[in-house]
Design an enzyme around this catalytic site. Structure first.
Site, PDB file in Angstrom:
ATOM      1  N   ASP A  47     -10.152  14.770  13.923  1.00 40.34           N
ATOM      2  CA  ASP A  47      -9.041  16.405  13.125  1.00 40.34           C
ATOM      3  C   ASP A  47     -10.845  17.148  12.533  1.00 40.34           C
ATOM      4  O   ASP A  47     -10.739  18.333  12.366  1.00 40.34           O
ATOM      5  CB  ASP A  47      -8.136  16.415  12.466  1.00 40.34           C
ATOM      6  CG  ASP A  47      -8.656  15.772  11.037  1.00 40.34           C
ATOM      7  OD1 ASP A  47      -9.175  15.258  10.911  1.00 40.34           O
ATOM      8  OD2 ASP A  47      -7.276  15.932  10.486  1.00 40.34           O
ATOM      9  N   SER A  48     -12.005  16.380  13.581  1.00 42.13           N
ATOM     10  CA  SER A  48     -13.585  16.702  12.718  1.00 42.13           C
ATOM     11  C   SER A  48     -13.160  17.998  13.224  1.00 42.13           C
ATOM     12  O   SER A  48     -14.168  19.280  13.419  1.00 42.13           O
ATOM     13  CB  SER A  48     -14.324  16.434  12.353  1.00 42.13           C
ATOM     14  OG  SER A  48     -14.372  15.171  14.009  1.00 42.13           O
ATOM     15  N   ASP A  86      -7.237  11.848  16.685  1.00 41.52           N
ATOM     16  CA  ASP A  86      -6.676  11.746  15.251  1.00 41.52           C
ATOM     17  C   ASP A  86      -5.477  12.769  15.173  1.00 41.52           C
ATOM     18  O   ASP A  86      -5.278  13.692  15.767  1.00 41.52           O
ATOM     19  CB  ASP A  86      -7.728  12.579  14.229  1.00 41.52           C
ATOM     20  CG  ASP A  86      -8.255  12.083  12.878  1.00 41.52           C
ATOM     21  OD1 ASP A  86      -7.350  11.175  12.693  1.00 41.52           O
ATOM     22  OD2 ASP A  86      -9.295  12.440  12.727  1.00 41.52           O
ATOM     23  N   LYS A 116      -5.034   7.178  15.276  1.00 42.29           N
ATOM     24  CA  LYS A 116      -5.993   7.265  13.986  1.00 42.29           C
ATOM     25  C   LYS A 116      -4.744   7.900  13.086  1.00 42.29           C
ATOM     26  O   LYS A 116      -4.696  10.016  12.753  1.00 42.29           O
ATOM     27  CB  LYS A 116      -7.433   7.800  13.767  1.00 42.29           C
ATOM     28  CG  LYS A 116      -8.140   7.537  12.552  1.00 42.29           C
ATOM     29  CD  LYS A 116      -8.987   7.522  12.525  1.00 42.29           C
ATOM     30  CE  LYS A 116     -10.238   9.019  12.473  1.00 42.29           C
ATOM     31  NZ  LYS A 116      -9.489   9.627  10.607  1.00 42.29           N
ATOM     32  N   GLU A 118      -4.579   9.168   8.293  1.00 43.45           N
ATOM     33  CA  GLU A 118      -5.136   9.185   6.799  1.00 43.45           C
ATOM     34  C   GLU A 118      -4.856   8.231   6.122  1.00 43.45           C
ATOM     35  O   GLU A 118      -3.670   8.549   5.740  1.00 43.45           O
ATOM     36  CB  GLU A 118      -5.893   9.827   6.085  1.00 43.45           C
ATOM     37  CG  GLU A 118      -7.202  10.514   7.194  1.00 43.45           C
ATOM     38  CD  GLU A 118      -7.266  11.908   6.534  1.00 43.45           C
ATOM     39  OE1 GLU A 118      -6.915  12.546   5.617  1.00 43.45           O
ATOM     40  OE2 GLU A 118      -8.918  12.373   7.397  1.00 43.45           O
ATOM     41  N   GLU A 185     -14.586   5.418   4.967  1.00 43.77           N
ATOM     42  CA  GLU A 185     -15.666   6.929   4.979  1.00 43.77           C
ATOM     43  C   GLU A 185     -16.211   6.678   3.531  1.00 43.77           C
ATOM     44  O   GLU A 185     -14.885   6.702   2.406  1.00 43.77           O
ATOM     45  CB  GLU A 185     -14.785   8.085   5.416  1.00 43.77           C
ATOM     46  CG  GLU A 185     -15.308   9.550   5.320  1.00 43.77           C
ATOM     47  CD  GLU A 185     -15.116  10.500   5.606  1.00 43.77           C
ATOM     48  OE1 GLU A 185     -14.425  10.767   6.829  1.00 43.77           O
ATOM     49  OE2 GLU A 185     -15.707  11.704   6.222  1.00 43.77           O
TER      50      GLU A 185
HETATM   51  O1  KIV Z   1     -12.364  13.814  12.213  1.00 37.55           O
HETATM   52  C1  KIV Z   1     -12.920  12.909  12.182  1.00 37.55           C
HETATM   53  O2  KIV Z   1     -14.148  13.205  13.280  1.00 37.55           O
HETATM   54  C2  KIV Z   1     -12.804  11.495  11.597  1.00 37.55           C
HETATM   55  C3  KIV Z   1     -14.702  10.459  11.102  1.00 37.55           C
HETATM   56  C4  KIV Z   1     -15.172  11.163  10.311  1.00 37.55           C
HETATM   57  C5  KIV Z   1     -13.911   9.595  10.854  1.00 37.55           C
HETATM   58  O3  KIV Z   1     -12.264  11.231  10.891  1.00 37.55           O
END
Ligand code: KIV
Length: 278
Positions: A47-48, A86, A116, A118, A185
């Protein structure tokens, strides 16, 4: 290079053998193709996306539909690599049912192989529900950008005993809930080492040092494509921002001087047809 599709079994085997797991983010078809053909194990559509592609100030505004759009493109470009999608902010926190429904969209609509999310003990039930439905889950602990306002900024997590002990318990809870891997992280090296050694799930570092089972970085950071901010844990392997800017300047100069397009970039037509046009 082994062309077999990377699966959760591949990741488990790599952990057991002590072979480092490689993970990078990608957000579109061409980059996914380059990363996949280079032989990366896992492509994370992080989600970056919000920061490095969509221009948001954080990951918080990213929506499910934005993620699905990009995960689809990445899946079209990925062959061997496992694609992990994500789960964006508020796509899994409200209820376990909603978490499962959204995780399922990434597999059904977009073609990802895993998701993924959090958090630790507070998301363990959601993780269990998703895993029980047959969807592999990667956890994410330490500096969790979706909680940036609660954490009070981008800081290393786990330097004090309370936070370190909670992170160890969170990692165990995620593993017990069925997560096959956990991203750590911005975590002190020796805490990450301790967690890695205590789990059968693979631990992937981003700013958590060399003793984890693998490493992940944001592709735009390693390529020098995101000039806004580069965290300490990033190693920049190229300066594509500079190269792209130079290429654009050269193009503008050549257009200005009429040296582009040159004859080799142009199409001709038969003289007799041309003559009839005058
Ligand atoms: O969103 C992302 O790119 C991430 C990585 C920094 C692990 O969660």
């Amino acid at each position: 290079m082994n062309k077999e599709k990377v699966t959760t079994a591949t990741i488990r085997k790599k952990k057991a053998e002590g072979t480092p797991i490689t993970m990078l983010t990608a957000y579109d078809f061409p980059m996914a193709k380059i990363v996949d053909e280079a032989g990366i194990d896992v492509i994370l559509v992080g989600d970056s996306l919000g920061n490095v592609v969509l221009g948001y100030d954080s990951t918080i505004p990213v929506t499910m539909d934005e993620m699905i759009h990009h995960v689809k493109a990445v899946c079209r470009g990925a062959g061997r690599a496992m694609v992990v999608a994500d789960m964006p902010f508020l796509s899994y926190q409200a209820s376990e049912e909603e978490a499962l429904r959204n995780a399922g969209r990434f597999l059904k609509e977009a073609g990802a192989q895993a998701v993924k999310l959090e958090g630790g003990q507070e998301v363990a039930n959601a993780v269990r529900k998703i895993v029980d439905a047959g969807i592999p889950v990667v956890g994410h602990l330490g500096l969790t950008p979706q909680s940036i306002h609660r954490l009070g900024g981008f800081k290393v997590q786990g330097k004090d005993e309370t936070v370190a002990k909670k992170m160890i318990a969170d990692a165990k809870a995620l593993e017990e809930a069925g997560a096959f891997a956990i991203v750590l992280e911005c975590v002190p090296v020796h805490l990450a080492k301790l967690i890695t050694g205590s789990l059968s799930a693979a631990v992937i570092s981003i700013g958590a040092g060399p003793y984890c089972d693998g490493q992940v970085l944001v592709i735009n950071d390693i390529l020098g494509l995101y000039p806004r901010f580069t965290p300490k844990f990033v190693k920049q392997y190229a300066n594509l921002h500079g190269q792209i800017a130079d290429a654009i300047k050269q193009y503008m100069e050549e257009v200005g001087a009429r040296s582009f397009p040159a004859p080799e970039h142009c199409f001709g037509m038969p003289d007799e047809v041309l003559a009839k046009l005058y």
